[in-house]
Design an enzyme around this catalytic site. Structure first.
Site, PDB file in Angstrom:
ATOM      1  N   TYR A  50       0.728  -1.497  -0.051  1.00 20.58           N
ATOM      2  CA  TYR A  50       0.366  -0.011  -0.122  1.00 20.58           C
ATOM      3  C   TYR A  50       0.874   1.446  -0.322  1.00 20.58           C
ATOM      4  CZ  TYR A  50      -4.166  -3.398   1.595  1.00 20.58           C
ATOM      5  OH  TYR A  50      -4.706  -4.748   1.258  1.00 20.58           O
ATOM      6  N   HIS A 107       1.539 -11.795   1.523  1.00 19.01           N
ATOM      7  CA  HIS A 107       0.636 -10.517   0.516  1.00 19.01           C
ATOM      8  C   HIS A 107      -0.293 -12.077   0.290  1.00 19.01           C
ATOM      9  CE1 HIS A 107      -1.756  -6.701   0.262  1.00 19.01           C
ATOM     10  NE2 HIS A 107      -2.192  -6.946  -0.054  1.00 19.01           N
TER      11      HIS A 107
HETATM   12  N1  LIG Z   1      -5.187  -8.577   1.075  1.00 20.61           N
HETATM   13  C1  LIG Z   1      -5.824  -7.971   0.547  1.00 20.61           C
HETATM   14  O1  LIG Z   1      -5.263  -8.498  -1.307  1.00 20.61           O
HETATM   15  C2  LIG Z   1      -6.818  -7.190   0.670  1.00 20.61           C
HETATM   16  C3  LIG Z   1      -7.196  -6.778  -1.016  1.00 20.61           C
HETATM   17  C4  LIG Z   1      -8.608  -5.642  -1.443  1.00 20.61           C
HETATM   18  C5  LIG Z   1      -9.073  -5.040   0.177  1.00 20.61           C
HETATM   19  N2  LIG Z   1      -7.769  -5.044   1.664  1.00 20.61           N
HETATM   20  C6  LIG Z   1      -7.457  -4.584   3.080  1.00 20.61           C
HETATM   21  O2  LIG Z   1      -9.340  -4.306   3.458  1.00 20.61           O
HETATM   22  C7  LIG Z   1      -9.882  -3.641   3.003  1.00 20.61           C
HETATM   23  C8  LIG Z   1     -10.776  -2.805   2.830  1.00 20.61           C
HETATM   24  O3  LIG Z   1     -11.000  -3.609   1.342  1.00 20.61           O
HETATM   25  P1  LIG Z   1     -12.410  -3.090   0.380  1.00 20.61           P
HETATM   26  O4  LIG Z   1     -12.306  -1.269   0.163  1.00 20.61           O
HETATM   27  O5  LIG Z   1     -12.407  -3.945  -0.174  1.00 20.61           O
HETATM   28  O6  LIG Z   1     -13.423  -3.157   1.310  1.00 20.61           O
HETATM   29  P2  LIG Z   1     -14.813  -2.879   1.805  1.00 20.61           P
HETATM   30  O7  LIG Z   1     -15.254  -2.922   2.884  1.00 20.61           O
HETATM   31  O8  LIG Z   1     -15.399  -3.844   0.260  1.00 20.61           O
HETATM   32  O9  LIG Z   1     -15.412  -1.354   1.444  1.00 20.61           O
HETATM   33  C9  LIG Z   1     -15.376  -0.509   1.351  1.00 20.61           C
HETATM   34  C10 LIG Z   1     -15.095   0.650   0.563  1.00 20.61           C
HETATM   35  O10 LIG Z   1     -16.784   1.140   0.230  1.00 20.61           O
HETATM   36  C11 LIG Z   1     -17.734   1.352   0.421  1.00 20.61           C
HETATM   37  N3  LIG Z   1     -19.057   1.931   1.133  1.00 20.61           N
HETATM   38  C12 LIG Z   1     -19.327   1.172   1.800  1.00 20.61           C
HETATM   39  N4  LIG Z   1     -20.386   1.532   1.870  1.00 20.61           N
HETATM   40  C13 LIG Z   1     -20.552   2.278   0.892  1.00 20.61           C
HETATM   41  C14 LIG Z   1     -21.949   2.735   0.075  1.00 20.61           C
HETATM   42  N5  LIG Z   1     -22.997   2.669   0.528  1.00 20.61           N
HETATM   43  N6  LIG Z   1     -22.460   2.674  -1.761  1.00 20.61           N
HETATM   44  C15 LIG Z   1     -21.315   2.958  -1.921  1.00 20.61           C
HETATM   45  N7  LIG Z   1     -19.334   2.851  -0.970  1.00 20.61           N
HETATM   46  C16 LIG Z   1     -19.242   2.509  -0.322  1.00 20.61           C
HETATM   47  C17 LIG Z   1     -16.186   2.586   1.022  1.00 20.61           C
HETATM   48  O11 LIG Z   1     -16.501   3.846   0.765  1.00 20.61           O
HETATM   49  P3  LIG Z   1     -16.352   5.643   2.059  1.00 20.61           P
HETATM   50  O12 LIG Z   1     -15.253   6.275   2.056  1.00 20.61           O
HETATM   51  O13 LIG Z   1     -18.025   6.159   0.949  1.00 20.61           O
HETATM   52  O14 LIG Z   1     -17.477   4.978   2.765  1.00 20.61           O
HETATM   53  C18 LIG Z   1     -14.740   2.351   1.112  1.00 20.61           C
HETATM   54  O15 LIG Z   1     -14.470   2.772   0.222  1.00 20.61           O
HETATM   55  C19 LIG Z   1      -8.880  -1.967   1.965  1.00 20.61           C
HETATM   56  O16 LIG Z   1      -8.657  -1.330   2.379  1.00 20.61           O
HETATM   57  C20 LIG Z   1      -7.743  -3.467   2.844  1.00 20.61           C
HETATM   58  O17 LIG Z   1      -7.119  -3.043   4.108  1.00 20.61           O
HETATM   59  C21 LIG Z   1      -6.487  -6.462   1.447  1.00 20.61           C
END
Ligand SMILES: NC(=O)c1ccc[n+]([C@@H]2O[C@H](COP(=O)([O-])OP(=O)(O)OC[C@H]3O[C@@H](n4cnc5c(N)ncnc54)[C@H](OP(=O)(O)O)[C@@H]3O)[C@@H](O)[C@H]2O)c1
Length: 287
Positions: A50, A107
């Site tokens: 990241y 990762h």
């Molecule tokens: N290990 C890996 O390979 C891997 C891969 C991907 C992610 N991750 C980890 O997981 C974390 C979270 O990942 P993710 O982003 O995939 O999580 P997620 O929980 O699926 O999505 C969170 C995102 O959704 C948005 N959101 C939430 N509710 C919403 C709604 N009702 N309408 C529109 N947008 C909405 C949020 O934006 P707002 O700012 O608007 O709330 C936020 O950007 C990452 O930051 C990372 O640390 C790990």
């Protein structure tokens, strides 16, 4: 403070984690980490990839919260020629301004290019030396886990994977292996059905459950909370992220919502099985 699950090390991991990838990938996370800390989040999910571990560390430092109250994860990306896992984690710790991480994950198994067993030896070394209080993996499929389980002496504490109802069916064999081995599942991308794949067969099911929960609890409930509740009731940790204090409060409030009934859980999984929608894990799902 969020509830916790117990890892196979005996350490507790708060069930809600705030991620500094996706929306914050390559960006300064300081302010949002502070916001999350001030809102009650204690679990942070970072990664070398990241490219913002220094700002995760700055947000933690600026909050003044005692280290012992926090749970911090980072993830190994790649090893430069001649670099050891320990060298790599030590460099992360300098950026984070921490003496140890609570969880250190590989990762992406494909980055090890056949050296997975060797990488795991290095992971075990940092675990034994206390630089990482627990070690685990991410984006591992059954075959990758078997390499580590067969060659290693420490069972991974967690496998952080894309986990939501649209991948639930495809992920079941992997989840079952993790359960058998006492490997915790951390879900990322958990809100994908509403954020990245809206309009699918889950929408009406989630909407109906949201209404039912609102009636039962007498307070507003969001569709994101319904999905997060499902993740919790599957026994997983939810790693999410948000730029909004209200949404972070929503996540923290999920554990106080009434439980989904077994009928509701079945309805989510049945609707989820009608659409396979992977956003991240091509390596695991193979399409
Ligand atoms: N290990 C890996 O390979 C891997 C891969 C991907 C992610 N991750 C980890 O997981 C974390 C979270 O990942 P993710 O982003 O995939 O999580 P997620 O929980 O699926 O999505 C969170 C995102 O959704 C948005 N959101 C939430 N509710 C919403 C709604 N009702 N309408 C529109 N947008 C909405 C949020 O934006 P707002 O700012 O608007 O709330 C936020 O950007 C990452 O930051 C990372 O640390 C790990």
């Amino acid at each position: 403070m969020a509830k916790s699950l117990t890892l196979n090390t005996g350490a507790k991991i708060p069930v809600i984690g705030f991620g500094t990838g996706t929306a914050l990938y390559g960006k300064d996370a300081t302010q949002l980490v502070r916001l999350a800390l001030d809102t009650g989040i204690t679990h942070f999910d970072g990664a070398q990839m990241y490219n913002n571990e220094d700002t995760l560390g700055a947000g933690i430092k600026a909050s003044g919260k005692p280290r012992g109250e926090l749970f911090v994860t980072t993830k190994l990306n790649v090893l430069a020629p001649g670099e050891s896992v320990k060298d790599s984690l030590k460099a992360s710790l300098v950026k984070l301004g921490l003496e140890y991480v609570d969880l250190f994950l590989i990762h992406d198994p494909t980055k090890a290019k056949g050296d997975l067993a060797k990488w795991w030896v290095g992971m075990e070394e940092v675990y034994r030396e206390g630089l990482a209080k627990a070690i685990g993996v991410s984006n591992f499929k059954v075959e990758d886990l078997n390499v580590v389980l067969e060659s290693g002496t420490v069972v991974p504490a967690a496998n952080q994977i894309e986990f939501h109802p649209y991948v639930w069916k495809a992920a079941e064999p992997l989840i079952n292996l993790c359960k058998e081995q006492g490997i915790a599942i951390e879900s990322y991308g958990g809100l994908s059905p509403i954020v990245r794949a809206p309009g699918g067969p889950l929408d009406p099911v989630i909407a109906a459950i949201r209404e039912r929960l609102e009636e039962t609890s007498g307070a507003p409930v969001s569709t994101g909370q319904v999905l997060t509740k499902w993740i919790f009731q599957k026994g997983a940790v939810a790693v999410t992220t948000s730029s909004k204090a209200e949404r972070i409060q929503e996540f923290l409030a999920v554990e106080n919502l009434p439980d989904l009934t077994s009928k509701e859980i079945d309805a989510i999984e049945e609707a989820g099985s009608k659409l396979h929608k992977r956003v991240f894990m091509r390596h695991v799902f193979g399409e």
